[in-house]
Design a protein around this motif. Sequence first.
Motif, PDB file in Angstrom:
ATOM      1  N   LEU A 156      -3.821  -0.616  11.369  1.00 39.42           N
ATOM      2  CA  LEU A 156      -3.419   0.795  11.416  1.00 39.42           C
ATOM      3  C   LEU A 156      -3.453   1.409  10.025  1.00 39.42           C
ATOM      4  N   LEU A 157      -2.870   0.728   9.054  1.00 34.30           N
ATOM      5  CA  LEU A 157      -2.802   1.283   7.701  1.00 34.30           C
ATOM      6  C   LEU A 157      -4.177   1.337   7.053  1.00 34.30           C
ATOM      7  N   LEU A 185      -4.870   5.116   6.023  1.00 34.95           N
ATOM      8  CA  LEU A 185      -4.582   5.370   4.615  1.00 34.95           C
ATOM      9  C   LEU A 185      -5.675   4.763   3.742  1.00 34.95           C
ATOM     10  N   SER A 186      -5.979   5.442   2.647  1.00 36.40           N
ATOM     11  CA  SER A 186      -6.957   4.907   1.687  1.00 36.40           C
ATOM     12  C   SER A 186      -6.242   4.389   0.448  1.00 36.40           C
ATOM     13  N   TRP A 187      -5.029   3.899   0.631  1.00 37.70           N
ATOM     14  CA  TRP A 187      -4.209   3.423  -0.487  1.00 37.70           C
ATOM     15  C   TRP A 187      -4.623   2.013  -0.912  1.00 37.70           C
ATOM     16  N   ARG A 229       0.597  -1.339 -10.997  1.00 41.54           N
ATOM     17  CA  ARG A 229       0.117  -0.813  -9.709  1.00 41.54           C
ATOM     18  C   ARG A 229       0.760   0.555  -9.506  1.00 41.54           C
ATOM     19  N   PRO A 230       0.221   1.594 -10.116  1.00 38.69           N
ATOM     20  CA  PRO A 230       0.905   2.896 -10.101  1.00 38.69           C
ATOM     21  C   PRO A 230       1.051   3.529  -8.725  1.00 38.69           C
ATOM     22  N   GLY A 231       0.229   3.123  -7.769  1.00 42.29           N
ATOM     23  CA  GLY A 231       0.394   3.615  -6.409  1.00 42.29           C
ATOM     24  C   GLY A 231      -0.332   4.925  -6.142  1.00 42.29           C
ATOM     25  N   PRO A 232      -0.215   5.439  -4.917  1.00 40.11           N
ATOM     26  CA  PRO A 232       0.602   4.909  -3.814  1.00 40.11           C
ATOM     27  C   PRO A 232       0.108   3.530  -3.371  1.00 40.11           C
ATOM     28  N   LEU A 233       1.022   2.761  -2.795  1.00 35.12           N
ATOM     29  CA  LEU A 233       0.755   1.344  -2.614  1.00 35.12           C
ATOM     30  C   LEU A 233       1.232   0.856  -1.254  1.00 35.12           C
TER      31      LEU A 233
END
Length: 410
Positions: free
Chosen positions: A35-36, A40-42, A67-71
């Motif tokens: 799903l993620l 999401l393209s994180w 790892r500055p994120g979003p994560l």
Amino acid sequence: MKYKPRALAPRLHRLITTFPVVVVSGARQVGKSTLLDHELSWEKVVFDPATDIEGARADPDLFLNNRPGPLVLDEIQYAPELVAAIKRRVDRTGTPGQFVLTGSQQWAVLKTAGESLAGRVAFLDLEGFSLAESAEQIREDHWLARYLEDPARFVAGGVKRLSLRRTLYEQLWTGSLPFADSLDPELIGEFYRSYLRTYIERDVRLLSDVGDWQQFGRFVQLAAALSAQEVNYSQVGREIGITPQTARRWMAMLMATFQWHEVPGYHGNAIKRISGRAKGYFVDTGLACGLHRISSPAALGGHPLVGALFESAVVAEIRKLAATLATPPVLHHWRSHGGGEVDLLLERDGRLHPIEIKLTTNPTRRDARGITTFRETYPHLNVAPGLIVTPVDSLRPVNGMDVAMPWDAC
């Protein structure tokens, strides 16, 4: 394996735009990572119980600084040290959409973080495919939403059925896990044997030192056989030679790993006359069939567990549909010492919506007897027209108030 859209995807996006941290929980193999990956393209980090990925456990702040994120932090239960570091970071900024955490256990560390991040963390529980997801026919105004919104109008109208590619028995035997949904039937038994082994060796061992793993395996098999029954820990213990306390602890492990859920009894005002035990359900009927070596859908048709597995599947379907609603109902069951029983009572907006689940193509007034008894027991309550969920083709009245409806309605 082809990706099938999930009904909870819109809610996931709404939560990410509102909360700094979103926790996506669910049993192993329900499709959390898939799903993620599609929604999401994180950047994503997958943790492992044996390896400290990038030193996240040894120095969580250093890990997050790089790892500055979003994560997306997948299987976060294997790196619980990160939770405190995430809390410190969220406390500094409060910006929505910083972290999505996933896990296959309702573990204590994450619950503690949820409590300390009240107002800044949201939880999304993902289960296996609903019937609509499997058929790729998701709709926001599904039958449960319409029934809860206006029961009388719903009962007076009609419903359409989903275009399922499996028969009822095939669906129960296959279960709802996405990977099983895509498999050739000849491989499904092998899949569930592997699933059970992985579940016990990874999830359960991480939660507790059981001691006797063979006995725990028998316990899981017994739980599958007890699906759709009231929970009696003394009886469960006697069946396999463990104490009621051990049975309670092991059942809690099944719930913590999303393999078992319970529906509390409805008490009303006549507490002394009503059974207070919860009713328990094994979550996935495919795994239950695998545990009991049911070799095919045809064999399931004559098996003594088929009625309980049908009820378990319908309750799971209702729970999945309810999870898509902005205000989901509270689920109860009802049983009096005099024999009156209703499988589900859905409570919302001060109204109780009774649902019976019957594996019959010829529902009659007798199948609604429990609903009638409930109305007579509580004449002062606001009780909606009831449903009898069965394998029928269309809505069918069974008395002046209640109707039978297809188990595969859309």
